[in-house]
Design an enzyme around this catalytic site. Structure first.
Site, PDB file in Angstrom:
ATOM      1  N   GLU A 103      38.716  33.333  35.850  1.00 60.28           N
ATOM      2  CA  GLU A 103      39.036  34.515  36.668  1.00 60.28           C
ATOM      3  C   GLU A 103      39.069  34.113  38.139  1.00 60.28           C
ATOM      4  O   GLU A 103      38.317  33.227  38.559  1.00 60.28           O
ATOM      5  CB  GLU A 103      37.949  35.580  36.391  1.00 60.28           C
ATOM      6  CG  GLU A 103      37.919  36.785  37.293  1.00 60.28           C
ATOM      7  CD  GLU A 103      39.067  37.761  37.061  1.00 60.28           C
ATOM      8  OE1 GLU A 103      40.227  37.285  37.084  1.00 60.28           O
ATOM      9  OE2 GLU A 103      38.824  38.963  36.902  1.00 60.28           O
ATOM     10  N   ASP A 107      34.426  41.315  41.351  1.00 55.27           N
ATOM     11  CA  ASP A 107      34.155  42.292  42.401  1.00 55.27           C
ATOM     12  C   ASP A 107      33.160  43.312  41.818  1.00 55.27           C
ATOM     13  O   ASP A 107      31.955  43.049  41.780  1.00 55.27           O
ATOM     14  CB  ASP A 107      35.510  42.892  42.786  1.00 55.27           C
ATOM     15  CG  ASP A 107      35.467  43.870  43.928  1.00 55.27           C
ATOM     16  OD1 ASP A 107      34.654  43.695  44.832  1.00 55.27           O
ATOM     17  OD2 ASP A 107      36.265  44.821  43.921  1.00 55.27           O
ATOM     18  N   LYS A 135      31.799  38.361  44.511  1.00 57.70           N
ATOM     19  CA  LYS A 135      31.311  39.277  45.551  1.00 57.70           C
ATOM     20  C   LYS A 135      30.149  40.079  44.950  1.00 57.70           C
ATOM     21  O   LYS A 135      30.339  41.223  44.535  1.00 57.70           O
ATOM     22  CB  LYS A 135      32.412  40.264  45.958  1.00 57.70           C
ATOM     23  CG  LYS A 135      33.545  39.685  46.747  1.00 57.70           C
ATOM     24  CD  LYS A 135      34.339  40.812  47.403  1.00 57.70           C
ATOM     25  CE  LYS A 135      35.761  40.799  47.017  1.00 57.70           C
ATOM     26  NZ  LYS A 135      36.597  41.823  47.643  1.00 57.70           N
ATOM     27  N   PHE A 156      38.085  41.567  51.635  1.00 62.90           N
ATOM     28  CA  PHE A 156      39.255  41.426  50.777  1.00 62.90           C
ATOM     29  C   PHE A 156      39.972  40.130  51.130  1.00 62.90           C
ATOM     30  O   PHE A 156      40.353  39.925  52.278  1.00 62.90           O
ATOM     31  CB  PHE A 156      40.195  42.624  50.929  1.00 62.90           C
ATOM     32  CG  PHE A 156      41.285  42.621  49.902  1.00 62.90           C
ATOM     33  CD1 PHE A 156      41.064  43.108  48.622  1.00 62.90           C
ATOM     34  CD2 PHE A 156      42.535  42.099  50.197  1.00 62.90           C
ATOM     35  CE1 PHE A 156      42.054  43.075  47.659  1.00 62.90           C
ATOM     36  CE2 PHE A 156      43.542  42.061  49.245  1.00 62.90           C
ATOM     37  CZ  PHE A 156      43.296  42.556  47.971  1.00 62.90           C
ATOM     38  N   VAL A 157      40.140  39.245  50.145  1.00 61.21           N
ATOM     39  CA  VAL A 157      40.702  37.924  50.415  1.00 61.21           C
ATOM     40  C   VAL A 157      42.036  37.733  49.687  1.00 61.21           C
ATOM     41  O   VAL A 157      42.301  38.376  48.668  1.00 61.21           O
ATOM     42  CB  VAL A 157      39.716  36.802  50.009  1.00 61.21           C
ATOM     43  CG1 VAL A 157      38.491  36.812  50.896  1.00 61.21           C
ATOM     44  CG2 VAL A 157      39.317  36.903  48.537  1.00 61.21           C
ATOM     45  N   ASP A 163      46.406  38.006  45.674  1.00 64.49           N
ATOM     46  CA  ASP A 163      47.483  38.701  46.388  1.00 64.49           C
ATOM     47  C   ASP A 163      46.980  39.918  47.153  1.00 64.49           C
ATOM     48  O   ASP A 163      45.886  40.423  46.906  1.00 64.49           O
ATOM     49  CB  ASP A 163      48.532  39.208  45.383  1.00 64.49           C
ATOM     50  CG  ASP A 163      48.034  40.411  44.588  1.00 64.49           C
ATOM     51  OD1 ASP A 163      46.909  40.345  44.045  1.00 64.49           O
ATOM     52  OD2 ASP A 163      48.745  41.433  44.548  1.00 64.49           O
ATOM     53  N   ARG A 169      50.073  34.983  47.449  1.00 63.82           N
ATOM     54  CA  ARG A 169      49.480  34.177  46.372  1.00 63.82           C
ATOM     55  C   ARG A 169      49.700  32.681  46.601  1.00 63.82           C
ATOM     56  O   ARG A 169      48.933  31.850  46.121  1.00 63.82           O
ATOM     57  CB  ARG A 169      50.104  34.534  45.015  1.00 63.82           C
ATOM     58  CG  ARG A 169      49.777  35.918  44.503  1.00 63.82           C
ATOM     59  CD  ARG A 169      50.216  36.041  43.048  1.00 63.82           C
ATOM     60  NE  ARG A 169      50.285  37.421  42.597  1.00 63.82           N
ATOM     61  CZ  ARG A 169      49.265  38.118  42.123  1.00 63.82           C
ATOM     62  NH1 ARG A 169      48.070  37.575  42.068  1.00 63.82           N
ATOM     63  NH2 ARG A 169      49.422  39.369  41.717  1.00 63.82           N
TER      64      ARG A 169
HETATM   65  P1  5GP Z   1      36.554  43.923  39.309  1.00 64.71           P
HETATM   66  O1  5GP Z   1      36.963  44.496  37.980  1.00 64.71           O
HETATM   67  O2  5GP Z   1      35.464  42.892  39.210  1.00 64.71           O
HETATM   68  O3  5GP Z   1      36.228  45.020  40.288  1.00 64.71           O
HETATM   69  O4  5GP Z   1      37.826  43.291  39.951  1.00 64.71           O
HETATM   70  C1  5GP Z   1      38.361  42.096  39.569  1.00 64.71           C
HETATM   71  C2  5GP Z   1      39.789  42.020  40.053  1.00 64.71           C
HETATM   72  O5  5GP Z   1      39.966  42.742  41.286  1.00 64.71           O
HETATM   73  C3  5GP Z   1      40.174  40.609  40.388  1.00 64.71           C
HETATM   74  O6  5GP Z   1      40.686  39.930  39.258  1.00 64.71           O
HETATM   75  C4  5GP Z   1      41.230  40.799  41.449  1.00 64.71           C
HETATM   76  O7  5GP Z   1      42.481  41.030  40.843  1.00 64.71           O
HETATM   77  C5  5GP Z   1      40.818  42.058  42.159  1.00 64.71           C
HETATM   78  N1  5GP Z   1      40.077  41.751  43.400  1.00 64.71           N
HETATM   79  C6  5GP Z   1      38.790  41.990  43.675  1.00 64.71           C
HETATM   80  N2  5GP Z   1      38.462  41.602  44.923  1.00 64.71           N
HETATM   81  C7  5GP Z   1      39.601  41.100  45.455  1.00 64.71           C
HETATM   82  C8  5GP Z   1      39.911  40.493  46.721  1.00 64.71           C
HETATM   83  O8  5GP Z   1      39.096  40.346  47.639  1.00 64.71           O
HETATM   84  N3  5GP Z   1      41.204  40.089  46.886  1.00 64.71           N
HETATM   85  C9  5GP Z   1      42.155  40.213  45.921  1.00 64.71           C
HETATM   86  N4  5GP Z   1      43.367  39.775  46.201  1.00 64.71           N
HETATM   87  N5  5GP Z   1      41.885  40.767  44.721  1.00 64.71           N
HETATM   88  C10 5GP Z   1      40.617  41.196  44.491  1.00 64.71           C
END
Ligand code: 5GP
Length: 184
Positions: A103, A107, A135, A156-157, A163, A169
């Site tokens: 992955e 987040d 994170k 946010f990166v 992306d 990307r």
């Molecule tokens: P989660 O389900 O853990 O909240 O989110 C995971 C997904 O959120 C990641 O696979 C990614 O697609 C997106 N995501 C979370 N934080 C970031 C970020 O800082 N930058 C980007 N580009 N996508 C993020």
């Protein structure tokens, strides 16, 4: 949009190409040692983990197979929508396999909680997760990845596969955007 416009949108580079390459080598060495003697099914999330997968798999000294799973939670925003969509239909049989989910970033933890649960239901030999970025301050589930490249703060990166609205990307580093990039 010109490439120069894209790089002008960068506020700060958090991890450059060398730092990423070194960390990927370290992760691969640990994973190679942990799975010695086994074949691993690398299951990468689309689309963000594709570049990480490409580098990680070439550094692994193990027999591997590769599969992909569609996972969406962000849409065109910098905030997770809270509802995760997985497309596991096109994935092959995982029963009896050592599945390592690859992955880009964890987040809230919702995506990987849901994905690990779905795979557990297919009777794999094992399931672990390898995330380039983590994170932890954003977590809303008790999910903890098995392998982490870098822990980062709540920012946010983009870049190295990640992306914003499908852009950035192909940047070779991981960076934070200027606010104007979200506004345009
Ligand atoms: P989660 O389900 O853990 O909240 O989110 C995971 C997904 O959120 C990641 O696979 C990614 O697609 C997106 N995501 C979370 N934080 C970031 C970020 O800082 N930058 C980007 N580009 N996508 C993020």
């Amino acid at each position: 949009m010109a490439f120069a416009d894209m790089t002008d949108d960068i506020a700060e580079v958090l991890f450059d190409e060398d730092a990423i390459a070194r960390r990927v080598e370290e992760l691969a060495a640990t994973i190679t040692a942990d799975y010695a003697g086994s074949e691993v099914l690398l299951l990468a999330t689309l689309k963000g983990a594709v570049i990480f997968l490409a580098d990680l798999m070439r550094a692994l000294q193990l027999p591997v197979c590769v599969d992909f799973v569609g996972a969406t939670s962000y849409g065109g925003s910098t905030e997770s929508s809270g509802s995760v969509r997985l497309d596991l239909d096109s994935c092959g049989d995982m029963s009896g396999r050592h599945v390592l989910i690859v992955e880009d970033i964890v987040d809230t933890g919702r995506t990987l909680t849901k994905l690990v649960d779905a795979i557990q239901g297919q009777a794999p030999a094992s399931v672990r997760t390898c995330c380039l970025l983590d994170k932890p301050s954003r977590r809303v589930t008790d999910f903890r990845p098995d392998y982490v490249g870098f822990e980062i703060a709540d920012r946010f990166v983009v870049g190295y596969g990640l992306d914003f609205s499908q852009r950035y990307r192909n940047l070779p580093y991981i960076a934070v955007l200027k606010p104007r990039a979200y506004e345009s």
